[in-house]
Design a protein around this motif. Sequence first.
Motif, PDB file in Angstrom:
ATOM      1  N   ILE A 210       0.847  -1.202   0.000  1.00 39.99           N
ATOM      2  CA  ILE A 210       0.000   0.000   0.000  1.00 39.99           C
ATOM      3  C   ILE A 210       0.877   1.245   0.000  1.00 39.99           C
ATOM      4  O   ILE A 210       0.608   2.213  -0.731  1.00 39.99           O
ATOM      5  N   CYS A 211       1.916   1.227   0.800  1.00 41.85           N
ATOM      6  CA  CYS A 211       2.826   2.369   0.888  1.00 41.85           C
ATOM      7  C   CYS A 211       3.461   2.670  -0.465  1.00 41.85           C
ATOM      8  O   CYS A 211       3.556   3.838  -0.868  1.00 41.85           O
ATOM      9  N   LYS A 212       3.887   1.652  -1.182  1.00 42.21           N
ATOM     10  CA  LYS A 212       4.498   1.864  -2.499  1.00 42.21           C
ATOM     11  C   LYS A 212       3.517   2.519  -3.454  1.00 42.21           C
ATOM     12  O   LYS A 212       3.888   3.412  -4.228  1.00 42.21           O
ATOM     13  N   GLU A 213       2.260   2.098  -3.398  1.00 38.62           N
ATOM     14  CA  GLU A 213       1.246   2.690  -4.279  1.00 38.62           C
ATOM     15  C   GLU A 213       1.017   4.162  -3.928  1.00 38.62           C
ATOM     16  O   GLU A 213       0.851   5.006  -4.802  1.00 38.62           O
ATOM     17  N   ILE A 214       1.045   4.462  -2.629  1.00 34.92           N
ATOM     18  CA  ILE A 214       0.865   5.847  -2.181  1.00 34.92           C
ATOM     19  C   ILE A 214       1.999   6.729  -2.683  1.00 34.92           C
ATOM     20  O   ILE A 214       1.780   7.845  -3.169  1.00 34.92           O
ATOM     21  N   TYR A 215       3.221   6.255  -2.582  1.00 35.72           N
ATOM     22  CA  TYR A 215       4.368   7.009  -3.089  1.00 35.72           C
ATOM     23  C   TYR A 215       4.187   7.332  -4.576  1.00 35.72           C
ATOM     24  O   TYR A 215       4.426   8.461  -5.027  1.00 35.72           O
ATOM     25  N   GLY A 216       3.766   6.322  -5.350  1.00 30.79           N
ATOM     26  CA  GLY A 216       3.611   6.535  -6.776  1.00 30.79           C
ATOM     27  C   GLY A 216       2.518   7.523  -7.122  1.00 30.79           C
ATOM     28  O   GLY A 216       2.611   8.231  -8.126  1.00 30.79           O
ATOM     29  N   PHE A 217       1.505   7.605  -6.286  1.00 31.64           N
ATOM     30  CA  PHE A 217       0.366   8.476  -6.552  1.00 31.64           C
ATOM     31  C   PHE A 217       0.539   9.870  -5.947  1.00 31.64           C
ATOM     32  O   PHE A 217      -0.246  10.770  -6.250  1.00 31.64           O
ATOM     33  N   THR A 218       1.577  10.034  -5.122  1.00 35.41           N
ATOM     34  CA  THR A 218       1.736  11.297  -4.386  1.00 35.41           C
ATOM     35  C   THR A 218       3.150  11.852  -4.545  1.00 35.41           C
ATOM     36  O   THR A 218       3.967  11.809  -3.616  1.00 35.41           O
ATOM     37  N   PRO A 219       3.496  12.377  -5.719  1.00 43.83           N
ATOM     38  CA  PRO A 219       4.828  12.973  -5.881  1.00 43.83           C
ATOM     39  C   PRO A 219       4.981  14.225  -5.019  1.00 43.83           C
ATOM     40  O   PRO A 219       3.997  14.780  -4.519  1.00 43.83           O
ATOM     41  N   GLU A 220       6.210  14.641  -4.837  1.00 49.06           N
ATOM     42  CA  GLU A 220       6.470  15.856  -4.075  1.00 49.06           C
ATOM     43  C   GLU A 220       5.662  17.016  -4.623  1.00 49.06           C
ATOM     44  O   GLU A 220       5.533  17.188  -5.835  1.00 49.06           O
ATOM     45  N   GLY A 221       5.115  17.813  -3.727  1.00 48.15           N
ATOM     46  CA  GLY A 221       4.351  18.979  -4.137  1.00 48.15           C
ATOM     47  C   GLY A 221       2.892  18.727  -4.426  1.00 48.15           C
ATOM     48  O   GLY A 221       2.149  19.666  -4.754  1.00 48.15           O
ATOM     49  N   THR A 222       2.450  17.469  -4.310  1.00 48.84           N
ATOM     50  CA  THR A 222       1.039  17.169  -4.542  1.00 48.84           C
ATOM     51  C   THR A 222       0.159  18.016  -3.624  1.00 48.84           C
ATOM     52  O   THR A 222       0.427  18.141  -2.426  1.00 48.84           O
ATOM     53  N   ASP A 223      -0.882  18.598  -4.184  1.00 52.27           N
ATOM     54  CA  ASP A 223      -1.862  19.339  -3.387  1.00 52.27           C
ATOM     55  C   ASP A 223      -3.044  18.416  -3.139  1.00 52.27           C
ATOM     56  O   ASP A 223      -3.903  18.220  -4.008  1.00 52.27           O
ATOM     57  N   ILE A 224      -3.060  17.817  -1.983  1.00 51.42           N
ATOM     58  CA  ILE A 224      -4.066  16.818  -1.645  1.00 51.42           C
ATOM     59  C   ILE A 224      -5.386  17.498  -1.344  1.00 51.42           C
ATOM     60  O   ILE A 224      -5.460  18.436  -0.552  1.00 51.42           O
ATOM     61  N   SER A 225      -6.449  16.968  -1.993  1.00 54.96           N
ATOM     62  CA  SER A 225      -7.765  17.582  -1.836  1.00 54.96           C
ATOM     63  C   SER A 225      -8.820  16.476  -1.836  1.00 54.96           C
ATOM     64  O   SER A 225      -8.534  15.319  -1.527  1.00 54.96           O
ATOM     65  N   TYR A 226     -10.054  16.836  -2.222  1.00 54.31           N
ATOM     66  CA  TYR A 226     -11.184  15.930  -2.082  1.00 54.31           C
ATOM     67  C   TYR A 226     -11.036  14.644  -2.895  1.00 54.31           C
ATOM     68  O   TYR A 226     -11.447  13.571  -2.447  1.00 54.31           O
ATOM     69  N   ASP A 227     -10.455  14.736  -4.094  1.00 58.63           N
ATOM     70  CA  ASP A 227     -10.325  13.539  -4.909  1.00 58.63           C
ATOM     71  C   ASP A 227      -9.392  12.522  -4.261  1.00 58.63           C
ATOM     72  O   ASP A 227      -9.609  11.313  -4.332  1.00 58.63           O
ATOM     73  N   TYR A 228      -8.349  13.017  -3.593  1.00 63.89           N
ATOM     74  CA  TYR A 228      -7.409  12.146  -2.896  1.00 63.89           C
ATOM     75  C   TYR A 228      -8.106  11.466  -1.716  1.00 63.89           C
ATOM     76  O   TYR A 228      -7.937  10.256  -1.487  1.00 63.89           O
ATOM     77  N   LEU A 229      -8.892  12.225  -0.957  1.00 65.83           N
ATOM     78  CA  LEU A 229      -9.632  11.644   0.162  1.00 65.83           C
ATOM     79  C   LEU A 229     -10.607  10.583  -0.323  1.00 65.83           C
ATOM     80  O   LEU A 229     -10.764   9.529   0.303  1.00 65.83           O
ATOM     81  N   PHE A 230     -11.274  10.858  -1.438  1.00 69.52           N
ATOM     82  CA  PHE A 230     -12.224   9.898  -1.985  1.00 69.52           C
ATOM     83  C   PHE A 230     -11.521   8.594  -2.355  1.00 69.52           C
ATOM     84  O   PHE A 230     -12.043   7.502  -2.122  1.00 69.52           O
TER      85      PHE A 230
END
Length: 256
Positions: A210-230
Amino acid sequence: MKRLILTSLCLLFARGAFAWGQKGHDVTAYIAECRLTPEAAEKVRKALDGYSPVYIANWLDFASYWPEYAYSKTWHYLNIDEGETLESMSRNPGGDVLTAVTRLTEKLKSGRLTPEEETLSLKMLIHLVGDMHCPMHLGRLSDLGGNKRPVRFFGRDTNLHSVWDTNIPEAVHKWSYSEWQQQIDRLTDEEAAQIAAGEPADWVKETHEICKEIYGFTPEGTDISYDYLFKYTPVVERQFLRGGHRLARLLNEIYR
């Protein structure tokens, strides 16, 4: 016991430094508490001097700062760098979450601990099984488990580790720990047995994927918002369930 009570009060003001925030550990511990056999529940209550697993679920995050428990600071995580596996990555000589959970479980099952040793080991185990299911606690050593990966959370500067420890669980549902349990722990006995299966090493590997998938989906500078929470709310819910049911299984085995 006074220290235990003071710890709970202080945790109301302490920022999460190691793992799931306070709510995440409370949820995990309460799911486990609700799945204990009557015999295990009574023995756990006795070992915790009458307190519940929820009451002490966050204790180790605080206690690891005390000199007498400073040895446990590295027990909250297990770093696995990109391209490495659990087997190939050099392990921290001070210990890690897998080593700690394995040894604490063995010690508690041995029946050879003094009452004081049993209480300490149980308090640590309850917390660390939760840590084992927090994805960024299987993160990379190169960025300290995401602590050095800058991201934004709804426009606020933070880091990937903090987002997963506290921000997402606190944002997705404004529930108490008991409401979390009531809403997400609706498994049949067969489903509960399936989710609790395996051993701690299997659970670590699962969390690392799961952690590896998160790293791939969240590069540096990602602005996490509603779509990420969903996208990741089901992951948080599933990890709480896994941690709670697996902790219950260990405690039921220890206190047959």
